[in-house]
Design a protein around this motif. Structure first.
Motif, PDB file in Angstrom:
ATOM      1  N   TRP A 150     -11.988  11.483   6.584  1.00  0.00           N
ATOM      2  CA  TRP A 150     -12.261  11.143   7.976  1.00  0.00           C
ATOM      3  C   TRP A 150     -12.082  12.414   8.783  1.00  0.00           C
ATOM      4  O   TRP A 150     -10.950  12.800   9.107  1.00  0.00           O
ATOM      5  CB  TRP A 150     -11.333  10.034   8.448  1.00  0.00           C
ATOM      6  CG  TRP A 150     -11.672   9.484   9.786  1.00  0.00           C
ATOM      7  CD1 TRP A 150     -12.823   8.858  10.160  1.00  0.00           C
ATOM      8  CD2 TRP A 150     -10.843   9.517  10.949  1.00  0.00           C
ATOM      9  NE1 TRP A 150     -12.766   8.492  11.470  1.00  0.00           N
ATOM     10  CE2 TRP A 150     -11.550   8.876  11.982  1.00  0.00           C
ATOM     11  CE3 TRP A 150      -9.576  10.008  11.217  1.00  0.00           C
ATOM     12  CZ2 TRP A 150     -11.051   8.736  13.264  1.00  0.00           C
ATOM     13  CZ3 TRP A 150      -9.068   9.863  12.487  1.00  0.00           C
ATOM     14  CH2 TRP A 150      -9.803   9.228  13.506  1.00  0.00           C
ATOM     15  N   GLY A 151     -13.191  13.075   9.042  1.00  0.00           N
ATOM     16  CA  GLY A 151     -13.116  14.371   9.709  1.00  0.00           C
ATOM     17  C   GLY A 151     -12.376  15.361   8.829  1.00  0.00           C
ATOM     18  O   GLY A 151     -12.618  15.423   7.623  1.00  0.00           O
ATOM     19  N   PRO A 152     -11.428  16.119   9.378  1.00  0.00           N
ATOM     20  CA  PRO A 152     -10.681  17.083   8.569  1.00  0.00           C
ATOM     21  C   PRO A 152      -9.550  16.428   7.756  1.00  0.00           C
ATOM     22  O   PRO A 152      -8.862  17.101   7.007  1.00  0.00           O
ATOM     23  CB  PRO A 152     -10.102  18.036   9.611  1.00  0.00           C
ATOM     24  CG  PRO A 152      -9.946  17.194  10.830  1.00  0.00           C
ATOM     25  CD  PRO A 152     -11.091  16.211  10.804  1.00  0.00           C
ATOM     26  N   THR A 185       0.836  -1.200   0.000  1.00  0.00           N
ATOM     27  CA  THR A 185       0.000   0.000   0.000  1.00  0.00           C
ATOM     28  C   THR A 185       0.870   1.250   0.000  1.00  0.00           C
ATOM     29  O   THR A 185       1.891   1.303   0.684  1.00  0.00           O
ATOM     30  CB  THR A 185      -0.916   0.034   1.240  1.00  0.00           C
ATOM     31  OG1 THR A 185      -1.765  -1.102   1.217  1.00  0.00           O
ATOM     32  CG2 THR A 185      -1.778   1.286   1.267  1.00  0.00           C
ATOM     33  N   LEU A 186       0.444   2.239  -0.754  1.00  0.00           N
ATOM     34  CA  LEU A 186       1.016   3.584  -0.714  1.00  0.00           C
ATOM     35  C   LEU A 186      -0.042   4.480  -0.085  1.00  0.00           C
ATOM     36  O   LEU A 186      -1.233   4.297  -0.350  1.00  0.00           O
ATOM     37  CB  LEU A 186       1.345   4.077  -2.119  1.00  0.00           C
ATOM     38  CG  LEU A 186       2.320   3.223  -2.917  1.00  0.00           C
ATOM     39  CD1 LEU A 186       2.440   3.758  -4.336  1.00  0.00           C
ATOM     40  CD2 LEU A 186       3.667   3.190  -2.238  1.00  0.00           C
ATOM     41  N   ILE A 187       0.368   5.455   0.725  1.00  0.00           N
ATOM     42  CA  ILE A 187      -0.611   6.302   1.405  1.00  0.00           C
ATOM     43  C   ILE A 187      -0.117   7.734   1.524  1.00  0.00           C
ATOM     44  O   ILE A 187       1.086   7.988   1.644  1.00  0.00           O
ATOM     45  CB  ILE A 187      -0.962   5.735   2.801  1.00  0.00           C
ATOM     46  CG1 ILE A 187      -2.145   6.489   3.415  1.00  0.00           C
ATOM     47  CG2 ILE A 187       0.250   5.743   3.710  1.00  0.00           C
ATOM     48  CD1 ILE A 187      -2.748   5.792   4.618  1.00  0.00           C
ATOM     49  N   ASN A 188      -1.071   8.651   1.471  1.00  0.00           N
ATOM     50  CA  ASN A 188      -0.847  10.065   1.754  1.00  0.00           C
ATOM     51  C   ASN A 188      -1.957  10.497   2.692  1.00  0.00           C
ATOM     52  O   ASN A 188      -3.120  10.140   2.479  1.00  0.00           O
ATOM     53  CB  ASN A 188      -0.893  10.904   0.475  1.00  0.00           C
ATOM     54  CG  ASN A 188      -1.148  12.375   0.781  1.00  0.00           C
ATOM     55  OD1 ASN A 188      -2.288  12.819   0.779  1.00  0.00           O
ATOM     56  ND2 ASN A 188      -0.089  13.111   1.041  1.00  0.00           N
ATOM     57  N   THR A 189      -1.621  11.213   3.736  1.00  0.00           N
ATOM     58  CA  THR A 189      -2.619  11.745   4.661  1.00  0.00           C
ATOM     59  C   THR A 189      -2.590  13.257   4.543  1.00  0.00           C
ATOM     60  O   THR A 189      -1.546  13.885   4.750  1.00  0.00           O
ATOM     61  CB  THR A 189      -2.300  11.334   6.112  1.00  0.00           C
ATOM     62  OG1 THR A 189      -2.202   9.912   6.175  1.00  0.00           O
ATOM     63  CG2 THR A 189      -3.394  11.801   7.048  1.00  0.00           C
ATOM     64  N   SER A 190      -3.740  13.840   4.197  1.00  0.00           N
ATOM     65  CA  SER A 190      -3.802  15.294   4.104  1.00  0.00           C
ATOM     66  C   SER A 190      -4.739  15.833   5.171  1.00  0.00           C
ATOM     67  O   SER A 190      -5.679  15.166   5.583  1.00  0.00           O
ATOM     68  CB  SER A 190      -4.260  15.731   2.713  1.00  0.00           C
ATOM     69  OG  SER A 190      -5.598  15.343   2.485  1.00  0.00           O
ATOM     70  N   PHE A 191      -4.462  17.028   5.620  1.00  0.00           N
ATOM     71  CA  PHE A 191      -5.279  17.678   6.639  1.00  0.00           C
ATOM     72  C   PHE A 191      -5.924  18.900   6.017  1.00  0.00           C
ATOM     73  O   PHE A 191      -5.233  19.821   5.580  1.00  0.00           O
ATOM     74  CB  PHE A 191      -4.410  18.076   7.838  1.00  0.00           C
ATOM     75  CG  PHE A 191      -5.187  18.696   8.957  1.00  0.00           C
ATOM     76  CD1 PHE A 191      -6.000  17.920   9.766  1.00  0.00           C
ATOM     77  CD2 PHE A 191      -5.117  20.060   9.188  1.00  0.00           C
ATOM     78  CE1 PHE A 191      -6.732  18.494  10.795  1.00  0.00           C
ATOM     79  CE2 PHE A 191      -5.838  20.634  10.214  1.00  0.00           C
ATOM     80  CZ  PHE A 191      -6.658  19.856  11.021  1.00  0.00           C
ATOM     81  N   MET A 192      -7.237  18.889   5.925  1.00  0.00           N
ATOM     82  CA  MET A 192      -8.021  19.973   5.348  1.00  0.00           C
ATOM     83  C   MET A 192      -7.528  20.345   3.944  1.00  0.00           C
ATOM     84  O   MET A 192      -7.471  21.515   3.572  1.00  0.00           O
ATOM     85  CB  MET A 192      -8.017  21.187   6.279  1.00  0.00           C
ATOM     86  CG  MET A 192      -8.648  20.892   7.629  1.00  0.00           C
ATOM     87  SD  MET A 192      -8.657  22.290   8.762  1.00  0.00           S
ATOM     88  CE  MET A 192      -9.860  23.344   8.003  1.00  0.00           C
ATOM     89  N   GLY A 193      -7.135  19.322   3.169  1.00  0.00           N
ATOM     90  CA  GLY A 193      -6.702  19.541   1.791  1.00  0.00           C
ATOM     91  C   GLY A 193      -5.256  19.954   1.627  1.00  0.00           C
ATOM     92  O   GLY A 193      -4.769  20.079   0.513  1.00  0.00           O
TER      93      GLY A 193
END
Length: 159
Positions: A91-93, A60-68
């Motif tokens: 998931w929320g912001p 798996t590759l993943i990126n987590t962004s916060f409010m875009g």
């Protein structure tokens, strides 16, 4: 095994040649990632280790962004032509952008191609290969010896 994976994860390898590391028995792992330039991107990872026939790859590759912010959206990805499942889960912001390779049969040299759009983020993840065992020369010798005995018994019965 977890310690090996964490050690490999500490230094993800960027686009270009990638080395799979033997983490346990016949499991080989590579931590990969990149911070692509802004806009549309294509990253190509070429794995330097040969993969035995009928091996299984997953990851798996993943990126987590916060409010875009720091967003990388995967538009497509494939490993030797096998499509990864791309998904964006809010998931929320936060938003989790993923590209997942379900367990798939692979062989030969591996190439992972990742397509996406970046607004300044980065991504990372692991690709794992469960190598199929390669028969030892002794196995072939026993096979040939067994076939020779069967041929001898067949010839004896015909006489």
């Amino acid at each position: 095994m977890a310690a090996s994976s964490l050690a490999a994860a500490a230094a993800p390898q960027g686009p270009g040649p990638v080395t799979l590391v033997n983490t346990s028995a016949n499991l080989w792992t590579a931590s990969i990632g990149n911070t692509p330039m802004l806009g549309v991107f294509t990253d190509v990872f070429t794995f330097t280790n040969p993969v035995t026939a009928n091996s299984t790859a997953y990851g798996t590759l993943i990126n987590t962004s916060f409010m875009g912010w720091s967003n990388v959206t995967f538009t497509a990805a494939d490993l030797n032509g096998i499509a990864l499942i791309t998904n964006a889960t809010p998931w929320g912001p936060m938003t989790f952008n993923t590209a997942t390779l379900l367990p798939s049969s692979v062989t030969g040299p591996l190439t992972l191609t990742v397509h996406g759009v970046s607004n300044g983020g980065s991504y990372g993840g692991d690709i794992n290969v469960l190598m199929a065992p390669v028969p030892e020369p002794e196995t072939y010798a026993m096979l040939i010896g067994g076939l020779g005995i069967l041929a001898m018994l067949r010839r004896r019965r015909q006489q």
